[in-house]
Design an enzyme around this catalytic site. Structure first.
Site, PDB file in Angstrom:
ATOM      1  CB  THR A 172      -0.950   0.007   1.218  1.00 18.13           C
ATOM      2  OG1 THR A 172      -1.950   0.992   1.039  1.00 18.13           O
ATOM      3  CG2 THR A 172      -0.188   0.234   2.500  1.00 18.13           C
ATOM      4  CG  HIS A 209      16.257  39.003  34.740  1.00 20.58           C
ATOM      5  ND1 HIS A 209      15.029  38.390  34.604  1.00 20.58           N
ATOM      6  CD2 HIS A 209      16.835  38.453  35.843  1.00 20.58           C
ATOM      7  CE1 HIS A 209      14.854  37.521  35.581  1.00 20.58           C
ATOM      8  NE2 HIS A 209      15.929  37.531  36.343  1.00 20.58           N
ATOM      9  NE  ARG A 264       9.774   2.898  14.193  1.00 19.12           N
ATOM     10  CZ  ARG A 264       8.915   1.995  14.661  1.00 19.12           C
ATOM     11  NH1 ARG A 264       7.607   2.182  14.507  1.00 19.12           N
ATOM     12  NH2 ARG A 264       9.356   0.912  15.286  1.00 19.12           N
ATOM     13  CB  SER A 267      24.227  48.039   5.186  1.00 17.40           C
ATOM     14  OG  SER A 267      23.180  48.901   4.776  1.00 17.40           O
ATOM     15  CE  LYS A 276      23.575  47.753  10.089  1.00 16.35           C
ATOM     16  NZ  LYS A 276      22.141  47.446   9.944  1.00 16.35           N
ATOM     17  NE  ARG A 277      32.560  41.333  11.040  1.00 17.60           N
ATOM     18  CZ  ARG A 277      33.705  40.959  11.601  1.00 17.60           C
ATOM     19  NH1 ARG A 277      34.507  41.876  12.134  1.00 17.60           N
ATOM     20  NH2 ARG A 277      34.053  39.693  11.630  1.00 17.60           N
ATOM     21  CG  ASN A 278      24.011  43.994   8.791  1.00 16.93           C
ATOM     22  OD1 ASN A 278      24.157  44.830   9.670  1.00 16.93           O
ATOM     23  ND2 ASN A 278      23.457  44.267   7.626  1.00 16.93           N
TER      24      ASN A 278
END
Length: 449
Positions: free
Chosen positions: A106, A154, A233, A277, A283-285
């Protein structure tokens, strides 16, 4: 036209890997189904259920010759998920063998067994990549076992820790995933031969023996009972994947935050071609970390849905296993893409120990835990805490120098040396994690087994 990011020529590299595509492409899926049917026919011929000549002809089937469009057209015409495959395979066979392909099986016998093969192949890559990530983290933790930094709770500066302690925590969590991954393999890499309702009625008393031979030919474990209605499973695989993915995201999220310029304690490794960017050149993303967290959200979402598929009706319910057809491949793509990113991240984290020390120095009250310990010996812990809480609050509200206020609570000896970070048992715990992992890794194999 590619309709999903996984298949996108532009963006696909962020949502899949060459290995995941090799496992889950439509061509790979068709070939996997054909391999399952070949194993079934061979096992049936062993027991005289079909002629050996038919099994030999079926063994010559080539999934690469199947036309997905033709399979799809017949599937739509018949509204049956396997009819198109059967018709196309019959067209490749001599007349005397055509009735013996997919004999007595099946849909779930094929799709569930194929899913077990997919979990086996994905699982092997996960094992390899997790061990690589762990190895990089153990090395990093050892190198920075004594590098002091602010611990944060926190979202606020707390007491000192070491960067090695933070990384060892990631490594120790990864070790538990490796343990879970190893333990789960015998439960997951299991074939399916159940027949229409799980009783193997088509094969009568030969059913259990046929199932065993079928599974062994594919290198899969044999279930004690059909699992067409028991979807744990697939759900376990998905849940383990979600746990792994969440840990990788925890690491990435930490790097994402500590790379912020106002903190600047760690950074992703960046190549000369990386563009931070398109409008802000300075920027250094943290692109790698961002993508890892994004992928983890998708894996966890899919895993939750696959847990829902454990609840179905009676002996077979297409609402359960057809959901798996969509989400199991997606989890495979996303998890392997994330682990590929995690390997690069863990191996290339840039650490600025100077920034860590400077951030510690900026927070002149980082020694409060040590001062509380000292005062507790004289005043009792809770009284000491109350008095220090009042002193720190008074300094904040009055603007007076903290040292001047604390001199009203503590003696000169108790205030001595509070500007030196006390990191407790951090180094000892790093050593314990590294030693435990080294012992385990020396006994492990490179293969998921």
């Amino acid at each position: 036209m590619d309709a999903h990011l996984i298949d996108s020529a532009i963006y696909g590299h962020g949502w899949s890997t060459a290995e995941s595509v090799a496992i889950f492409s439509e061509r790979a899926r068709l070939s996997r189904w054909v391999d399952v049917l070949k194993a079934l026919a061979a096992a049936q011929a062993d027991l005289g259920i079909i002629p050996a000549s038919s099994a030999q002809a079926i063994d010559g089937l080539d999934g690469e010759r199947l036309d997905p469009a033709a399979v799809g057209a017949e599937t739509r015409r018949t509204s049956h998920s396997a009819a198109g495959l059967v018709r196309e395979l019959q067209a490749q066979l001599p007349a005397e063998a055509r009735e013996h392909v997919y004999y007595g099986a099946t849909v779930q016998d094929v799709s569930d067994t194929a899913a077990a093969l997919e979990m086996r192949d994905v699982g092997a890559i996960v094992w390899r990549d997790l061990r690589a990530v762990e190895g990089s983290l153990l090395d990093l933790a050892g190198r920075h076992r004594d590098s002091p930094m602010l611990g944060r709770t926190h979202g606020q500066p707390g007491a000192p820790v070491t960067f090695g302690l933070k990384v060892a925590s990631w490594a120790d969590e990864t070790a538990r995933h490796l343990e879970r991954w190893s333990q789960s393999r015998p439960r997951l890499v299991v074939g399916q031969l159940a027949g229409a309702v799980g009783a193997l009625g088509f094969y009568r008393d030969l059913g259990p023996e046929l199932r065993g031979r079928f599974c062994r030919r594919l290198g899969l474990g044999e279930p004690a009972i059909s699992w067409i209605a028991a979807r744990d499973r697939i759900a376990e695989f998905a849940s383990n994947a979600a746990l792994v993915s969440a840990t990788m995201a925890r690491m990435a999220n930490e790097v994402y935050n500590l790379q912020r310029r106002e903190i600047g304690e760690v950074a992703e490794a960046a190549s000369e071609t990386t563009m931070g960017s398109i409008t802000m050149p300075h920027k250094r993303n943290p692109e790698r970390s961002e993508q890892m967290v994004t992928l983890a959200r998708l894996v966890r979402s899919a895993a939750s849905t696959l847990t829902e598929t454990m609840v179905g009706d009676h002996e077979r319910d297409g609402r359960t296993w057809k959901t798996e057809w969509v989400l199991l491949p997606e989890i495979g793509h996303y998890l392997l893409a994330q682990l590929s990113l995690a390997r690069g991240l863990a191996a290339g984290i840039e650490v600025d120990a100077g920034a860590m020390a400077a951030n510690l120095e900026t927070m002149g009250d980082f020694g409060s835990q040590e001062l509380l310990r000292r005062l507790s010996a004289r005043l009792g812990k809770h009284r000491a805490n109350d008095e220090l809480q009042q002193a720190y609050r008074a300094a904040r509200l009055s603007g007076r120098p903290l040292k001047e206020v604390l001199e009203q609570v503590a003696s000169p000896a108790e205030l001595e040396g509070l500007d030196k970070p006390e990191t407790g048992a951090a180094a000892t715990m790093v050593d314990a994690v590294v030693a435990a992992a080294s012992g385990r890794r020396s006994a492990e194999t490179d293969e998921w087994a």
